[in-house]
Write a protein that holds these residues in place. Sequence first.
Motif, PDB file in Angstrom:
ATOM      1  N   ALA A  49       0.811  -1.224   0.000  1.00 33.11           N
ATOM      2  CA  ALA A  49       0.000   0.000   0.000  1.00 33.11           C
ATOM      3  C   ALA A  49       0.842   1.271   0.000  1.00 33.11           C
ATOM      4  N   GLY A  50       1.990   1.257   0.665  1.00 34.06           N
ATOM      5  CA  GLY A  50       2.809   2.446   0.766  1.00 34.06           C
ATOM      6  C   GLY A  50       3.940   2.531  -0.249  1.00 34.06           C
ATOM      7  N   VAL A  51       3.948   1.621  -1.217  1.00 42.01           N
ATOM      8  CA  VAL A  51       5.029   1.621  -2.212  1.00 42.01           C
ATOM      9  C   VAL A  51       4.687   2.598  -3.337  1.00 42.01           C
ATOM     10  N   SER A  52       5.538   3.600  -3.514  1.00 45.13           N
ATOM     11  CA  SER A  52       5.295   4.628  -4.523  1.00 45.13           C
ATOM     12  C   SER A  52       5.925   4.300  -5.868  1.00 45.13           C
ATOM     13  N   PHE A  53       6.950   3.454  -5.857  1.00 47.11           N
ATOM     14  CA  PHE A  53       7.624   3.046  -7.093  1.00 47.11           C
ATOM     15  C   PHE A  53       8.285   1.697  -6.858  1.00 47.11           C
ATOM     16  N   MET A  54       8.277   0.842  -7.900  1.00 49.23           N
ATOM     17  CA  MET A  54       8.968  -0.432  -7.815  1.00 49.23           C
ATOM     18  C   MET A  54       9.535  -0.773  -9.182  1.00 49.23           C
ATOM     19  N   ASP A  55      10.804  -1.199  -9.207  1.00 51.09           N
ATOM     20  CA  ASP A  55      11.375  -1.722 -10.446  1.00 51.09           C
ATOM     21  C   ASP A  55      11.428  -3.243 -10.335  1.00 51.09           C
ATOM     22  N   SER A  56      12.135  -3.891 -11.235  1.00 51.11           N
ATOM     23  CA  SER A  56      12.163  -5.353 -11.261  1.00 51.11           C
ATOM     24  C   SER A  56      12.808  -5.967 -10.025  1.00 51.11           C
ATOM     25  N   SER A  57      13.469  -5.172  -9.218  1.00 52.86           N
ATOM     26  CA  SER A  57      14.048  -5.680  -7.970  1.00 52.86           C
ATOM     27  C   SER A  57      12.964  -6.210  -7.034  1.00 52.86           C
ATOM     28  N   GLY A  58      11.778  -5.669  -7.141  1.00 49.68           N
ATOM     29  CA  GLY A  58      10.671  -6.152  -6.322  1.00 49.68           C
ATOM     30  C   GLY A  58      10.318  -7.598  -6.619  1.00 49.68           C
ATOM     31  N   ILE A  59      10.549  -8.019  -7.854  1.00 48.33           N
ATOM     32  CA  ILE A  59      10.297  -9.411  -8.229  1.00 48.33           C
ATOM     33  C   ILE A  59      11.251 -10.328  -7.470  1.00 48.33           C
ATOM     34  N   ALA A  60      12.514  -9.921  -7.366  1.00 48.86           N
ATOM     35  CA  ALA A  60      13.504 -10.710  -6.630  1.00 48.86           C
ATOM     36  C   ALA A  60      13.110 -10.854  -5.161  1.00 48.86           C
ATOM     37  N   VAL A  61      12.571  -9.785  -4.592  1.00 48.54           N
ATOM     38  CA  VAL A  61      12.117  -9.827  -3.200  1.00 48.54           C
ATOM     39  C   VAL A  61      11.018 -10.876  -3.039  1.00 48.54           C
ATOM     40  N   VAL A  62      10.039 -10.829  -3.925  1.00 45.00           N
ATOM     41  CA  VAL A  62       8.910 -11.767  -3.839  1.00 45.00           C
ATOM     42  C   VAL A  62       9.385 -13.205  -4.034  1.00 45.00           C
ATOM     43  N   ILE A  63      10.263 -13.429  -4.989  1.00 45.25           N
ATOM     44  CA  ILE A  63      10.762 -14.792  -5.241  1.00 45.25           C
ATOM     45  C   ILE A  63      11.522 -15.318  -4.029  1.00 45.25           C
ATOM     46  N   ARG A  64      12.372 -14.484  -3.435  1.00 43.96           N
ATOM     47  CA  ARG A  64      13.133 -14.934  -2.255  1.00 43.96           C
ATOM     48  C   ARG A  64      12.205 -15.234  -1.092  1.00 43.96           C
ATOM     49  N   CYS A  65      11.223 -14.382  -0.879  1.00 43.17           N
ATOM     50  CA  CYS A  65      10.258 -14.629   0.197  1.00 43.17           C
ATOM     51  C   CYS A  65       9.472 -15.906  -0.068  1.00 43.17           C
ATOM     52  N   ARG A  66       9.085 -16.106  -1.305  1.00 40.89           N
ATOM     53  CA  ARG A  66       8.339 -17.317  -1.671  1.00 40.89           C
ATOM     54  C   ARG A  66       9.176 -18.566  -1.415  1.00 40.89           C
ATOM     55  N   GLN A  67      10.448 -18.526  -1.780  1.00 40.23           N
ATOM     56  CA  GLN A  67      11.325 -19.678  -1.549  1.00 40.23           C
ATOM     57  C   GLN A  67      11.405 -20.014  -0.064  1.00 40.23           C
ATOM     58  N   ARG A  68      11.623 -19.000   0.758  1.00 38.04           N
ATOM     59  CA  ARG A  68      11.750 -19.244   2.202  1.00 38.04           C
ATOM     60  C   ARG A  68      10.446 -19.741   2.797  1.00 38.04           C
ATOM     61  N   MET A  69       9.332 -19.184   2.371  1.00 34.50           N
ATOM     62  CA  MET A  69       8.048 -19.622   2.899  1.00 34.50           C
ATOM     63  C   MET A  69       7.728 -21.047   2.464  1.00 34.50           C
ATOM     64  N   SER A  92       5.804  -9.624 -15.382  1.00 39.12           N
ATOM     65  CA  SER A  92       6.790 -10.660 -15.073  1.00 39.12           C
ATOM     66  C   SER A  92       6.175 -12.056 -15.002  1.00 39.12           C
ATOM     67  N   GLY A  93       4.868 -12.137 -14.792  1.00 40.21           N
ATOM     68  CA  GLY A  93       4.217 -13.427 -14.639  1.00 40.21           C
ATOM     69  C   GLY A  93       4.269 -13.960 -13.211  1.00 40.21           C
ATOM     70  N   ILE A  94       4.777 -13.183 -12.285  1.00 37.05           N
ATOM     71  CA  ILE A  94       4.905 -13.637 -10.892  1.00 37.05           C
ATOM     72  C   ILE A  94       3.546 -13.957 -10.277  1.00 37.05           C
ATOM     73  N   THR A  95       2.502 -13.352 -10.823  1.00 33.83           N
ATOM     74  CA  THR A  95       1.159 -13.586 -10.274  1.00 33.83           C
ATOM     75  C   THR A  95       0.680 -15.015 -10.523  1.00 33.83           C
ATOM     76  N   ARG A  96       1.400 -15.761 -11.355  1.00 29.56           N
ATOM     77  CA  ARG A  96       1.076 -17.185 -11.520  1.00 29.56           C
ATOM     78  C   ARG A  96       1.642 -18.013 -10.370  1.00 29.56           C
ATOM     79  N   LEU A  97       2.612 -17.443  -9.650  1.00 28.24           N
ATOM     80  CA  LEU A  97       3.266 -18.147  -8.558  1.00 28.24           C
ATOM     81  C   LEU A  97       2.818 -17.659  -7.177  1.00 28.24           C
ATOM     82  N   VAL A  98       2.419 -16.398  -7.106  1.00 33.05           N
ATOM     83  CA  VAL A  98       2.069 -15.777  -5.828  1.00 33.05           C
ATOM     84  C   VAL A  98       0.727 -15.071  -5.981  1.00 33.05           C
ATOM     85  N   ALA A  99      -0.150 -15.287  -5.003  1.00 29.56           N
ATOM     86  CA  ALA A  99      -1.472 -14.660  -5.059  1.00 29.56           C
ATOM     87  C   ALA A  99      -1.370 -13.158  -4.826  1.00 29.56           C
ATOM     88  N   MET A 100      -2.185 -12.412  -5.555  1.00 30.96           N
ATOM     89  CA  MET A 100      -2.260 -10.956  -5.373  1.00 30.96           C
ATOM     90  C   MET A 100      -3.698 -10.606  -5.018  1.00 30.96           C
TER      91      MET A 100
END
Length: 101
Positions: A49-69, A92-100
């Motif tokens: 909700a508070g993110v004003s800008f995101m580049d592709s680095s955000g995808i890496a964050v989600v993937i790493r969190c997904r792996q650990r979870m 990126s297609g990340i929404t096929r791996l992680v629910a939004m």
Amino acid sequence: MEIGTVCQERKLTLLLKGELDHHGAKGLISRAEQEIEAALPLKLVLDFAGVSFMDSSGIAVVIRCRQRMRELGGSVVLNHVPQQPRKVFEASGITRLVAME
């Protein structure tokens, strides 16, 4: 990037605020891993909700969190994703791996 946390039962929510670029992503991954280790949640909610800008680095964050979870037998949900980060995730297609939500 500012990061707030809320942990209730086995659900950990990371409240993200600011710009999520390669500088912020490193710190966010580190902090997320610390919080996950401390809480051992079954569900991790990344609240954008508070993110004003995101580049592709955000995808890496989600993937790493997904792996650990997944290692913990849990899941990740992306919540309150603004339009700009949403476009990055959808492209990126990340929404096929992680629910939004």
